[in-house]
Write a protein that holds these residues in place. Sequence first.
Motif, PDB file in Angstrom:
ATOM      1  N   GLY A 244       0.830  -1.191   0.000  1.00  0.00           N
ATOM      2  CA  GLY A 244       0.000   0.000   0.000  1.00  0.00           C
ATOM      3  C   GLY A 244       0.863   1.237   0.000  1.00  0.00           C
ATOM      4  O   GLY A 244       1.898   1.305  -0.670  1.00  0.00           O
ATOM      5  N   PRO A 245       0.486   2.253   0.780  1.00  0.00           N
ATOM      6  CA  PRO A 245       1.269   3.485   0.835  1.00  0.00           C
ATOM      7  C   PRO A 245       2.476   3.401   1.776  1.00  0.00           C
ATOM      8  O   PRO A 245       3.153   4.396   2.000  1.00  0.00           O
ATOM      9  N   GLY A 246       2.724   2.232   2.312  1.00  0.00           N
ATOM     10  CA  GLY A 246       3.825   2.069   3.242  1.00  0.00           C
ATOM     11  C   GLY A 246       4.592   0.798   3.001  1.00  0.00           C
ATOM     12  O   GLY A 246       4.710   0.321   1.865  1.00  0.00           O
ATOM     13  N   SER A 247       5.116   0.212   4.080  1.00  0.00           N
ATOM     14  CA  SER A 247       5.912  -1.003   3.942  1.00  0.00           C
ATOM     15  C   SER A 247       5.806  -1.862   5.201  1.00  0.00           C
ATOM     16  O   SER A 247       5.750  -1.350   6.329  1.00  0.00           O
ATOM     17  N   TYR A 273       4.792  -2.125  10.652  1.00  0.00           N
ATOM     18  CA  TYR A 273       4.286  -1.499   9.427  1.00  0.00           C
ATOM     19  C   TYR A 273       4.511  -0.004   9.534  1.00  0.00           C
ATOM     20  O   TYR A 273       4.134   0.623  10.526  1.00  0.00           O
ATOM     21  N   TRP A 274       5.130   0.583   8.497  1.00  0.00           N
ATOM     22  CA  TRP A 274       5.380   2.010   8.419  1.00  0.00           C
ATOM     23  C   TRP A 274       4.524   2.602   7.311  1.00  0.00           C
ATOM     24  O   TRP A 274       4.593   2.161   6.164  1.00  0.00           O
ATOM     25  N   TYR A 275       3.753   3.609   7.676  1.00  0.00           N
ATOM     26  CA  TYR A 275       2.820   4.248   6.737  1.00  0.00           C
ATOM     27  C   TYR A 275       3.368   5.616   6.345  1.00  0.00           C
ATOM     28  O   TYR A 275       3.552   6.498   7.191  1.00  0.00           O
ATOM     29  N   ASP A 276       3.650   5.796   5.063  1.00  0.00           N
ATOM     30  CA  ASP A 276       4.202   7.056   4.562  1.00  0.00           C
ATOM     31  C   ASP A 276       3.072   8.038   4.269  1.00  0.00           C
ATOM     32  O   ASP A 276       2.400   7.935   3.238  1.00  0.00           O
ATOM     33  N   MET A 277       2.880   9.005   5.163  1.00  0.00           N
ATOM     34  CA  MET A 277       1.873  10.039   4.933  1.00  0.00           C
ATOM     35  C   MET A 277       2.336  11.024   3.862  1.00  0.00           C
ATOM     36  O   MET A 277       1.526  11.640   3.173  1.00  0.00           O
ATOM     37  N   SER A 278       3.658  11.186   3.751  1.00  0.00           N
ATOM     38  CA  SER A 278       4.273  12.050   2.745  1.00  0.00           C
ATOM     39  C   SER A 278       5.731  11.628   2.658  1.00  0.00           C
ATOM     40  O   SER A 278       6.159  10.663   3.302  1.00  0.00           O
ATOM     41  N   LYS A 279       6.528  12.386   1.892  1.00  0.00           N
ATOM     42  CA  LYS A 279       7.949  12.086   1.809  1.00  0.00           C
ATOM     43  C   LYS A 279       8.666  12.403   3.113  1.00  0.00           C
ATOM     44  O   LYS A 279       9.761  11.899   3.366  1.00  0.00           O
ATOM     45  N   LEU A 283       4.022   7.436   9.889  1.00  0.00           N
ATOM     46  CA  LEU A 283       3.423   6.809  11.059  1.00  0.00           C
ATOM     47  C   LEU A 283       3.949   5.378  11.130  1.00  0.00           C
ATOM     48  O   LEU A 283       4.054   4.704  10.106  1.00  0.00           O
ATOM     49  N   TYR A 284       4.277   4.921  12.337  1.00  0.00           N
ATOM     50  CA  TYR A 284       4.829   3.563  12.458  1.00  0.00           C
ATOM     51  C   TYR A 284       4.219   2.851  13.655  1.00  0.00           C
ATOM     52  O   TYR A 284       3.819   3.468  14.642  1.00  0.00           O
TER      53      TYR A 284
END
Length: 309
Positions: A244-247, A273-279, A283-284
Amino acid sequence: MKTIVSTAVATLLAGFAAAAGAQDVQLYGRVDQGYRYDSGRPGGAKHHIVAGSFNAFGLKGVEDLGGGLSAFFHIEHRFDASTGVANTPFWDEISVVGLRGGFGEIKLGRQGGPFGAAPDPDAFGGDTVGGRGERKAGADDKYNNGIVYGTPDFNGFSAAVGASLSEGAPGLKTGLSGVLKYAAGPLTAAVSFARRANRDQAWALGGTYDFGVAKALLAVAHNDGDHSDVERSTFDLGAIVPMGPGSLRAKFNHDKIDTAGDDVKTKNLGVGYWYDMSKRTVLYTDLGVEKTDGSKRVNRFDAGIRHNF
């Protein structure tokens, strides 16, 4: 009042820019805070507001001297954002000045030694409860009074050598280390060697390979302990899977310390799981399990936010 403050700030920035002249100066940093739970924290406190990684701000700049030569500096300070307490020394992470050109680059000052570049890969960047565990055999020394030379890139290959001058400090010798790296396409790999200031010798290797659907990471290191009487071996294997938007991230870490023939092993498992809200903003949330010989298992959980600027 707002107009006065705005004018003062604008004047300050304009003065700074004028002083910098042709120099390119960058202010950067990181603030990271979150909730963490530890089942086995010393002192009994299990709930904390802490950083999942380091908090820092720094300055770095480059000046074009002409003819392909440039001068540069880099300084970075780290601090505890949950309390505002500053690390000591103030510029504890790095404080260097140097020259860069077709010959490569040379840096003088406090910095990481070349040894640490090889065993560095970690699925969590060495951060959060998922990234726990030593992966450099305890030999990743900071170089005070340091001098490091790095070569240019030759078809993916590069190298660096460095020394930390003891300057007559009791019981210490000049620390020396070097690293050979390769980076091309999906593969990065490095091997390094160090003669530490305490006269122990250490080697390390590490690398990553990006399969597209996942990235694999490996770090192995050994410190012989011939002079310190502390022999240490570390192994770290991890993976990063885009989702998705993270890893999704996972790792296994093994650390063995032999002191006077007495082996103590520590194992760490991490998943998160790390969620990339932007560059810049992440959020982790992570889980970590640690087990050391002769001690109870420690379970950890964290959830937080990190912003880079």
